[in-house]
Design an enzyme around this catalytic site. Structure first.
Site, PDB file in Angstrom:
ATOM      1  N   ASN A   9      42.426  -7.779  43.284  1.00 18.73           N
ATOM      2  CA  ASN A   9      41.975  -6.938  42.170  1.00 18.73           C
ATOM      3  C   ASN A   9      42.492  -5.527  42.456  1.00 18.73           C
ATOM      4  OD1 ASN A   9      40.623  -5.412  40.283  1.00 18.73           O
ATOM      5  ND2 ASN A   9      38.564  -5.774  41.111  1.00 18.73           N
ATOM      6  N   LYS A  11      42.497  -2.970  40.618  1.00 18.39           N
ATOM      7  CA  LYS A  11      41.723  -1.904  39.952  1.00 18.39           C
ATOM      8  C   LYS A  11      42.695  -0.911  39.283  1.00 18.39           C
ATOM      9  CE  LYS A  11      37.950  -2.862  43.046  1.00 18.39           C
ATOM     10  NZ  LYS A  11      36.774  -2.423  43.774  1.00 18.39           N
ATOM     11  N   GLU A  97      31.845  -2.680  38.759  1.00 20.72           N
ATOM     12  CA  GLU A  97      32.249  -1.348  38.277  1.00 20.72           C
ATOM     13  C   GLU A  97      32.160  -1.276  36.757  1.00 20.72           C
ATOM     14  OE1 GLU A  97      35.958  -1.252  40.429  1.00 20.72           O
ATOM     15  OE2 GLU A  97      34.809  -1.092  42.287  1.00 20.72           O
ATOM     16  N   SER A 212      34.972  -5.661  50.506  1.00 25.36           N
ATOM     17  CA  SER A 212      35.575  -5.261  51.790  1.00 25.36           C
ATOM     18  C   SER A 212      36.123  -6.437  52.594  1.00 25.36           C
ATOM     19  CB  SER A 212      34.594  -4.430  52.622  1.00 25.36           C
ATOM     20  OG  SER A 212      34.234  -3.256  51.914  1.00 25.36           O
TER      21      SER A 212
HETATM   22  P1  PGA Z   1      37.027  -4.186  47.898  1.00 26.74           P
HETATM   23  O1  PGA Z   1      36.818  -4.552  46.352  1.00 26.74           O
HETATM   24  O2  PGA Z   1      37.733  -5.354  48.529  1.00 26.74           O
HETATM   25  O3  PGA Z   1      37.859  -2.933  47.892  1.00 26.74           O
HETATM   26  O4  PGA Z   1      35.668  -3.984  48.486  1.00 26.74           O
HETATM   27  C1  PGA Z   1      36.477  -5.839  45.947  1.00 26.74           C
HETATM   28  C2  PGA Z   1      36.253  -5.864  44.455  1.00 26.74           C
HETATM   29  O5  PGA Z   1      35.690  -4.902  43.918  1.00 26.74           O
HETATM   30  O6  PGA Z   1      36.636  -6.837  43.769  1.00 26.74           O
END
Ligand code: PGA
Length: 250
Positions: A9, A11, A97, A212
């Site tokens: 992802n 983002k 989010e 994470s």
């Molecule tokens: P992250 O994000 O691996 O940076 O924690 C995961 C996600 O929001 O899908």
């Protein structure tokens, strides 16, 4: 046997040149013989570029959101039809989010999930609790409420076409990951919740972990019996990290 899915992802990150070099790194290092499925979800405007960069690899492309509407006067929105038309196979829905920053409710997420299915896209339905909810002991209540909105709107059989991502909000982008035991506990409870309605759907559905996940913790997380892959944010923006996770998934 459920095959694993490793999904990136991205983002709201990237540029043409960044994506060209990220995709070069991923496509060059990807093991063509791997059994797990690999997916990248770029910002929508870069989806055609990523489709071009995939070459003859089996990497799937997905979007990060879609409209709950079919078409019409909805300025700024992107429909399921448009995503399909541009070669998407998956779409993330109800990411935390979107829920927390853009006010997406459980019912809106359920409608988006339905729209994705209608257009032949596999929705990756995100669920998860905040730190406060975990500390209050309401994790499963919250997760079940998020799932039930979709079950009540679309019916349990729709879950045969859905991938779930359990993403504890406190673990997203924080560097704090859920322990493999914490994640497994929720994954198995999600499967048990679905099993009450349809055992076959519960056994076959993929439940990804997100929050994470990186090469250093992927092995332990992916070894859990109810963790069927990862939804990876930060670590999916580095080709070496992403490939390392894909290799662990096998
Ligand atoms: P992250 O994000 O691996 O940076 O924690 C995961 C996600 O929001 O899908």
């Amino acid at each position: 046997m459920r095959t694993k899915l490793i999904a990136g992802n991205w983002k709201m990150h990237g540029s043409k040149s960044f994506i060209e070099s990220l995709m070069k790194g991923i496509t060059e290092q990807l093991n063509a013989a791997m059994e797990s499925d690999v997916l990248v979800c770029p910002p929508t405007i870069y989806i055609p570029l990523v489709k071009n960069l995939i070459g003859d690899t089996a990497i799937a492309v997905g979007a990060q959101d879609l409209s709950e509407q079919e078409q019409g006067a909805y300025t700024g929105e992107i429909s399921g039809d448009m995503l399909k038309d541009n070669g998407c196979q998956y779409v993330i829905v109800g990411h935390s989010e979107r829920r927390s920053l853009y006010g997406e409710t459980d019912i809106l997420v359920a409608h988006k999930t339905g729209k994705a299915i209608e257009h032949g896209l596999t929705p990756i339905l995100c669920v998860g609790e905040t730190l406060e909810q975990r500390e209050n002991g309401t994790t499963m209540q919250v997760v079940e409420q998020q799932l039930d909105a979709v079950i009540d709107t679309l019916g349990i059989d729709a879950f045969a076409k859905i991938v779930i991502a359990y993403e504890p909000v406190w673990a997203i982008g924080t560097g704090v990951t859920a322990s493999p035991e914490q994640a497994q506990e929720v994954h198995s409870a999600i499967r048990a919740h679905l099993r009450e309605k349809n055992a076959q759907v519960a056994e076959s559905i993929k439940i990804l972990y997100g929050g994470s996940m990186k090469a250093a913790n992927a092995e332990e997380l992916l070894a859990q019996p109810d963790i069927d892959g990862g939804l990876i944010g930060g670590a999916s923006l580095k080709a070496d990290e992403f490939i390392a996770i894909c290799n662990i998934a096998g």
